[in-house]
Design a protein around this motif. Structure first.
Motif, PDB file in Angstrom:
ATOM      1  N   LYS A 142       2.160  21.229 -77.898  1.00 16.25           N
ATOM      2  CA  LYS A 142       1.528  19.918 -77.997  1.00 16.25           C
ATOM      3  C   LYS A 142       0.174  20.002 -78.673  1.00 16.25           C
ATOM      4  CE  LYS A 142       0.204  15.972 -75.093  1.00 16.25           C
ATOM      5  NZ  LYS A 142       0.146  15.461 -73.701  1.00 16.25           N
ATOM      6  N   SER A 143      -0.547  21.134 -78.469  1.00 11.78           N
ATOM      7  CA  SER A 143      -1.911  21.236 -78.987  1.00 11.78           C
ATOM      8  C   SER A 143      -2.030  22.057 -80.265  1.00 11.78           C
ATOM      9  CB  SER A 143      -2.823  21.856 -77.918  1.00 11.78           C
ATOM     10  OG  SER A 143      -2.430  23.193 -77.638  1.00 11.78           O
ATOM     11  N   ARG A 144      -1.035  22.933 -80.523  1.00 11.64           N
ATOM     12  CA  ARG A 144      -1.217  23.882 -81.630  1.00 11.64           C
ATOM     13  C   ARG A 144      -0.132  23.801 -82.689  1.00 11.64           C
ATOM     14  NH1 ARG A 144      -1.133  29.398 -78.910  1.00 11.64           N
ATOM     15  NH2 ARG A 144      -0.004  28.288 -77.274  1.00 11.64           N
ATOM     16  N   SER A 145       0.693  22.797 -82.669  1.00  7.52           N
ATOM     17  CA  SER A 145       1.803  22.686 -83.609  1.00  7.52           C
ATOM     18  C   SER A 145       2.662  23.954 -83.521  1.00  7.52           C
ATOM     19  CB  SER A 145       1.289  22.460 -85.031  1.00  7.52           C
ATOM     20  OG  SER A 145       2.371  22.187 -85.894  1.00  7.52           O
ATOM     21  N   TYR A 146       2.843  24.694 -84.627  1.00  2.00           N
ATOM     22  CA  TYR A 146       3.681  25.893 -84.574  1.00  2.00           C
ATOM     23  C   TYR A 146       2.967  27.003 -83.799  1.00  2.00           C
ATOM     24  CZ  TYR A 146       6.973  23.922 -87.901  1.00  2.00           C
ATOM     25  OH  TYR A 146       7.905  23.127 -88.503  1.00  2.00           O
ATOM     26  N   VAL A 147       3.729  27.697 -82.944  1.00  2.00           N
ATOM     27  CA  VAL A 147       3.178  28.765 -82.123  1.00  2.00           C
ATOM     28  C   VAL A 147       3.400  30.098 -82.828  1.00  2.00           C
ATOM     29  CG1 VAL A 147       3.381  29.961 -79.904  1.00  2.00           C
ATOM     30  CG2 VAL A 147       3.552  27.466 -80.003  1.00  2.00           C
ATOM     31  N   GLN A 148       2.371  30.937 -82.800  1.00  2.00           N
ATOM     32  CA  GLN A 148       2.441  32.230 -83.476  1.00  2.00           C
ATOM     33  C   GLN A 148       3.499  33.130 -82.850  1.00  2.00           C
ATOM     34  OE1 GLN A 148      -1.286  34.305 -83.574  1.00  2.00           O
ATOM     35  NE2 GLN A 148      -0.434  36.150 -84.507  1.00  2.00           N
ATOM     36  N   GLN A 149       4.286  33.775 -83.715  1.00  3.64           N
ATOM     37  CA  GLN A 149       5.287  34.728 -83.248  1.00  3.64           C
ATOM     38  C   GLN A 149       4.680  36.120 -83.215  1.00  3.64           C
ATOM     39  OE1 GLN A 149       9.067  34.327 -85.172  1.00  3.64           O
ATOM     40  NE2 GLN A 149      10.029  35.988 -84.027  1.00  3.64           N
ATOM     41  N   ARG A 150       4.768  36.766 -82.052  1.00  2.18           N
ATOM     42  CA  ARG A 150       4.183  38.090 -81.880  1.00  2.18           C
ATOM     43  C   ARG A 150       4.965  39.164 -82.617  1.00  2.18           C
ATOM     44  NH1 ARG A 150       3.057  38.494 -75.369  1.00  2.18           N
ATOM     45  NH2 ARG A 150       1.135  37.261 -75.303  1.00  2.18           N
ATOM     46  N   THR A 151       6.283  39.104 -82.475  1.00  3.84           N
ATOM     47  CA  THR A 151       7.168  40.152 -82.993  1.00  3.84           C
ATOM     48  C   THR A 151       8.544  39.559 -83.232  1.00  3.84           C
ATOM     49  OG1 THR A 151       8.054  42.369 -82.503  1.00  3.84           O
ATOM     50  CG2 THR A 151       7.834  40.860 -80.660  1.00  3.84           C
ATOM     51  N   PRO A 152       9.337  40.131 -84.152  1.00  2.00           N
ATOM     52  CA  PRO A 152      10.691  39.609 -84.361  1.00  2.00           C
ATOM     53  C   PRO A 152      11.517  39.667 -83.083  1.00  2.00           C
ATOM     54  CG  PRO A 152      10.062  41.105 -86.137  1.00  2.00           C
ATOM     55  CD  PRO A 152       9.001  41.219 -85.090  1.00  2.00           C
ATOM     56  N   VAL A 153      12.383  38.685 -82.911  1.00  2.70           N
ATOM     57  CA  VAL A 153      13.260  38.638 -81.745  1.00  2.70           C
ATOM     58  C   VAL A 153      14.264  39.779 -81.833  1.00  2.70           C
ATOM     59  CG1 VAL A 153      14.980  37.288 -80.499  1.00  2.70           C
ATOM     60  CG2 VAL A 153      12.985  36.163 -81.509  1.00  2.70           C
ATOM     61  N   SER A 154      14.345  40.570 -80.782  1.00  5.51           N
ATOM     62  CA  SER A 154      15.281  41.695 -80.724  1.00  5.51           C
ATOM     63  C   SER A 154      16.504  41.276 -79.924  1.00  5.51           C
ATOM     64  CB  SER A 154      14.608  42.909 -80.076  1.00  5.51           C
ATOM     65  OG  SER A 154      15.523  43.971 -79.930  1.00  5.51           O
ATOM     66  N   ALA A 155      17.627  41.077 -80.626  1.00  3.79           N
ATOM     67  CA  ALA A 155      18.857  40.645 -79.958  1.00  3.79           C
ATOM     68  C   ALA A 155      20.064  41.353 -80.551  1.00  3.79           C
ATOM     69  CB  ALA A 155      19.021  39.133 -80.077  1.00  3.79           C
ATOM     70  N   LEU A 156      19.868  42.640 -80.914  1.00  2.00           N
ATOM     71  CA  LEU A 156      20.970  43.407 -81.487  1.00  2.00           C
ATOM     72  C   LEU A 156      22.057  43.643 -80.456  1.00  2.00           C
ATOM     73  CD1 LEU A 156      19.073  46.043 -83.667  1.00  2.00           C
ATOM     74  CD2 LEU A 156      20.436  44.105 -84.466  1.00  2.00           C
ATOM     75  N   GLY A 157      23.252  43.868 -80.933  1.00  2.00           N
ATOM     76  CA  GLY A 157      24.426  44.052 -80.084  1.00  2.00           C
ATOM     77  C   GLY A 157      25.551  43.196 -80.631  1.00  2.00           C
TER      78      GLY A 157
END
Length: 284
Positions: free
Chosen positions: A63-78
Motif C-alpha cells: 500500500k505504501s511502497r508500490s512494488y516490493v523489492q525482491q531479495r533473491t530469486p524464488v527457489s522452487a526447483l523439483g
C-alpha cells in the motif's frame, strides 16, 4: 521447504488456472509467511513444471511502497508433470525469504507461473492480500547474550511478548527475540490463542523465557523458549484446583507450579499419547 500435492482439477476452470492462498491474512513482522500456489490444468495436454529455476515467481505490491523489492530469486526447483484434468499445489514455507515483507503494511501478492509447453506465463486471477501488523506489546525485557569472542562484551537482546487480534476476534500470542531497537529479529514464535488472563512470564539464569498462558476455559499452555525464540518445551495443563503459575528458585531456575499436566499431541518434545485400555472376552 516446498511441497507438492496433486489432485483432480475443477471442471469449470480455464485452460490453466493459478490460485494463491495463505494460512492467515494477518502476520506480525518477522513471522514466516507461508503461501500455497494451486495450478489447475485443463489445457488438453500434460504440462511440466519445476524444470527451469525461474518457472515460479511472484509480483508483490504494498500500500505504501508500490512494488516490493525482491531479495533473491524464488527457489522452487523439483520437476513434476501435471496431466490434463489434474491440479497441483505447491507449498512455500516463507515468502519473506524472497521479498522484503518485514515492515508493517498491506501487501498484495500475485503468483506468476511459466508454462514452456504453452509458450506463455499465467498470473493468478485473484491476488492474495496480506496484512503485516505491529502487535501490541504485553511484556519486554533486555538480556545479555555471551558471544564466542571473550574480548567482546555480552550482546544485548530483547524479548518481547506480543499479542495480535485477528479478524475473527481471536487474540494470538507471540514471542520475539531481537536487538533492543527491534529492527534485527533473531527469531519469532507464535504461541497460539490467548484468552482472559495476562500470561505469566519469567526468564531463567540461562536467558530462557518461560510463559504460562490460558488458551481455553481451564486449559493453560506452558512454553519454554530459547534466546532465539525457538520453542524448547510446550506442555498443556488443566487449571482445576490451583491455577498454573511460575516460580524461580535461588539458583535462577524457573519451574511451573499448580495445575495438572495433560499429555497433548502438540507437546514439544512429543510424548506418546496413552491409548485407552481395551479388553477382549474369551470365546464361549
Amino acid at each position: 521447504m516446498i511441497s507438492l500435492v496433486i489432485a483432480a482439477a475443477g471442471a469449470n476452470a480455464q485452460s490453466v488456472r493459478i490460485e494463491i492462498s495463505s494460512q492467515s491474512d494477518r502476520y506480525v513482522p518477522g513471522e514466516p509467511i507461508p503461501v500455497a500456489i494451486k495450478i489447475s490444468n485443463l489445457s488438453g495436454r500434460t504440462l511440466v513444471f519445476g524444470k527451469d529455476k525461474n518457472w515460479l515467481n511472484f509480483e508483490v505490491r504494498s500500500k505504501s511502497r508500490s512494488y516490493v523489492q525482491q531479495r533473491t530469486p524464488v527457489s522452487a526447483l523439483g520437476e513434476f508433470q501435471l496431466p490434463n484434468g489434474r491440479a497441483a499445489e505447491k507449498q512455500i514455507d516463507d515468502l519473506s525469504k524472497f521479498f522484503e515483507l518485514q515492515q508493517a503494511d498491506r501487501y498484495v501478492v500475485s503468483a506468476i507461473v511459466q508454462m514452456r509447453e504453452l509458450g506463455r506465463a499465467e498470473m493468478s486471477r485473484e491476488p492474495l492480500t496480506i496484512d503485516v501488523i505491529n502487535p501490541a506489546i504485553v511484556w519486554e525485557q533486555d538480556f545479555g547474550m555471551h558471544v564466542f569472542n571473550a574480548n567482546q562484551p555480552p550482546e544485548t537482546r530483547r524479548y518481547a511478548v506480543q499479542k495480535l487480534s485477528t479478524i475473527d476476534d481471536n487474540v494470538q500470542l507471540f514471542v520475539r527475540a531481537s536487538d533492543p531497537s527491534g529492527r534485527k529479529i533473531f527469531g519469532l514464535a507464535r504461541l497460539g490463542k490467548v484468552v482472559i488472563s495476562d500470561p505469566k512470564i519469567l526468564s531463567d539464569r540461562l536467558n530462557r523465557l518461560h510463559i504460562v498462558h490460558q488458551f481455553r476455559a481451564r486449559l493453560f499452555q506452558y512454553t519454554v523458549l530459547s534466546p532465539k525464540a525457538d520453542i524448547l518445551k510446550r506442555h498443556t495443563y488443566d487449571g482445576f484446583g490451583f491455577l498454573p503459575g511460575l516460580i524461580m528458585d535461588e539458583s535462577g531456575n524457573v519451574n511451573i507450579t499448580g495445575g495438572a499436566r495433560r499429555i497433548n499431541k502438540n507437546d514439544i518434545p512429543a510424548e506418546k499419547l496413552e491409548q485407552p485400555e481395551t479388553t477382549t472376552q474369551a470365546p464361549k
